[in-house]
Design a protein around this motif. Structure first.
Motif, mmCIF file in Angstrom:
data_model
loop_
_atom_site.group_PDB
_atom_site.id
_atom_site.type_symbol
_atom_site.label_atom_id
_atom_site.label_comp_id
_atom_site.label_asym_id
_atom_site.label_seq_id
_atom_site.Cartn_x
_atom_site.Cartn_y
_atom_site.Cartn_z
ATOM 1 N N ARG A 103 1.008 -1.142 0.117
ATOM 2 C CA ARG A 103 -0.075 -0.106 -0.228
ATOM 3 C C ARG A 103 0.591 1.177 -0.214
ATOM 4 O O ARG A 103 2.257 1.554 0.423
ATOM 5 C CB ARG A 103 -0.567 -0.426 1.088
ATOM 6 N N ARG A 104 0.462 2.563 -0.335
ATOM 7 C CA ARG A 104 0.911 3.755 -0.005
ATOM 8 C C ARG A 104 0.813 4.545 1.089
ATOM 9 O O ARG A 104 0.168 4.051 2.064
ATOM 10 C CB ARG A 104 0.371 4.675 -1.250
ATOM 11 N N GLY A 105 2.292 4.490 1.692
ATOM 12 C CA GLY A 105 2.105 5.813 2.885
ATOM 13 C C GLY A 105 1.477 4.788 3.783
ATOM 14 O O GLY A 105 2.169 3.532 3.775
ATOM 15 N N HIS A 106 0.490 5.143 4.400
ATOM 16 C CA HIS A 106 0.411 4.474 5.766
ATOM 17 C C HIS A 106 -1.139 3.708 5.691
ATOM 18 O O HIS A 106 -1.537 4.143 6.514
ATOM 19 C CB HIS A 106 0.587 5.303 7.039
ATOM 20 N N ALA A 107 -1.724 4.236 4.142
ATOM 21 C CA ALA A 107 -3.091 3.529 4.463
ATOM 22 C C ALA A 107 -2.896 2.315 4.541
ATOM 23 O O ALA A 107 -2.517 1.423 4.657
ATOM 24 C CB ALA A 107 -3.312 3.584 2.707
ATOM 25 N N SER A 108 -4.106 2.082 5.564
ATOM 26 C CA SER A 108 -5.069 1.097 5.579
ATOM 27 C C SER A 108 -5.503 -0.187 4.772
ATOM 28 O O SER A 108 -5.413 0.988 3.436
ATOM 29 C CB SER A 108 -5.712 0.785 6.726
ATOM 30 N N ARG A 109 -5.544 -0.970 5.201
ATOM 31 C CA ARG A 109 -6.436 -2.476 4.398
ATOM 32 C C ARG A 109 -7.307 -1.768 3.382
ATOM 33 O O ARG A 109 -7.683 -1.870 2.476
ATOM 34 C CB ARG A 109 -6.203 -3.470 4.764
ATOM 35 N N GLU A 110 -8.245 -0.888 4.786
ATOM 36 C CA GLU A 110 -9.476 -0.578 4.136
ATOM 37 C C GLU A 110 -9.566 0.697 3.378
ATOM 38 O O GLU A 110 -10.289 0.328 2.234
ATOM 39 C CB GLU A 110 -10.533 -0.390 4.771
ATOM 40 N N GLU A 111 -8.922 1.330 3.478
ATOM 41 C CA GLU A 111 -8.775 2.935 3.283
ATOM 42 C C GLU A 111 -8.289 2.578 1.976
ATOM 43 O O GLU A 111 -8.812 2.754 1.151
ATOM 44 C CB GLU A 111 -8.003 3.874 3.873
ATOM 45 N N THR A 112 -7.581 1.684 1.276
ATOM 46 C CA THR A 112 -6.751 1.290 -0.035
ATOM 47 C C THR A 112 -7.859 0.635 -0.133
ATOM 48 O O THR A 112 -7.559 0.914 -1.572
ATOM 49 C CB THR A 112 -5.385 0.534 0.463
ATOM 50 N N ALA A 113 -8.963 -0.344 -0.061
ATOM 51 C CA ALA A 113 -9.533 -1.099 -1.070
ATOM 52 C C ALA A 113 -10.675 0.263 -1.650
ATOM 53 O O ALA A 113 -11.201 -0.108 -2.251
ATOM 54 C CB ALA A 113 -10.793 -1.824 -0.103
ATOM 55 N N HIS A 114 -11.331 1.275 -0.562
ATOM 56 C CA HIS A 114 -11.978 2.106 -0.789
ATOM 57 C C HIS A 114 -11.832 2.874 -1.898
ATOM 58 O O HIS A 114 -12.921 3.353 -3.310
ATOM 59 C CB HIS A 114 -12.633 2.106 0.363
ATOM 60 N N ARG A 115 -10.505 3.252 -1.843
ATOM 61 C CA ARG A 115 -9.748 4.548 -2.915
ATOM 62 C C ARG A 115 -9.429 3.293 -4.560
ATOM 63 O O ARG A 115 -10.030 3.725 -5.297
ATOM 64 C CB ARG A 115 -8.495 4.662 -3.042
ATOM 65 N N VAL A 116 -9.795 2.276 -4.356
ATOM 66 C CA VAL A 116 -9.677 1.298 -5.528
ATOM 67 C C VAL A 116 -10.879 1.973 -6.184
ATOM 68 O O VAL A 116 -10.788 1.419 -7.054
ATOM 69 C CB VAL A 116 -9.083 0.054 -4.742
ATOM 70 N N ALA A 117 -11.907 1.054 -4.778
ATOM 71 C CA ALA A 117 -12.705 0.972 -5.268
ATOM 72 C C ALA A 117 -14.042 2.392 -5.906
ATOM 73 O O ALA A 117 -14.812 2.032 -6.891
ATOM 74 C CB ALA A 117 -13.914 0.889 -4.023
ATOM 75 N N TRP A 118 -13.011 3.181 -5.381
ATOM 76 C CA TRP A 118 -13.918 5.177 -6.072
ATOM 77 C C TRP A 118 -13.463 5.258 -6.890
ATOM 78 O O TRP A 118 -13.470 5.612 -8.417
ATOM 79 C CB TRP A 118 -13.695 5.871 -5.045
ATOM 80 N N ALA A 119 -12.160 4.575 -7.681
ATOM 81 C CA ALA A 119 -11.325 5.261 -8.371
ATOM 82 C C ALA A 119 -12.106 4.041 -9.892
ATOM 83 O O ALA A 119 -12.063 4.301 -11.454
ATOM 84 C CB ALA A 119 -9.503 5.063 -8.836
#
Length: 79
Positions: free
Chosen positions: A42-58
């Motif tokens: 993951r990028r930076g200190h992003a959590s697994r959940e935060e990363t998954a939400h970012r990917v989903a929005w993209a």
């Protein structure tokens, strides 16, 4: 945590995205949840959940855009 059905998605996703966009969101989230299970992926200190939400929005933004009404609309419908 992965979503088994679109009814489990966060309220804003269910309230503002059309059903097809909700399905895209769910599938992209679940895929990213599996793909980015290790912190070093993951990028930076992003959590697994935060990363998954970012990917989903993209993934949603690839086919939908937010309208002036606050809801999301298919980009193809505008052509």
């Amino acid at each position: 945590m992965p979503f088994a059905r679109i009814s489990e998605l966060p309220g804003p996703v269910r309230e503002h995205l059309p059903k097809h966009a909700q399905e895209i969101y769910k599938e992209a989230f679940n895929s990213a949840w599996e793909q980015y299970d290790r912190p070093e992926e993951r990028r930076g200190h992003a959590s697994r959940e935060e990363t998954a939400h970012r990917v989903a929005w993209a993934a949603v933004k690839d086919q939908y855009q937010k309208g002036d009404d606050g809801d999301w609309h298919s980009k193809q419908a505008r052509h």
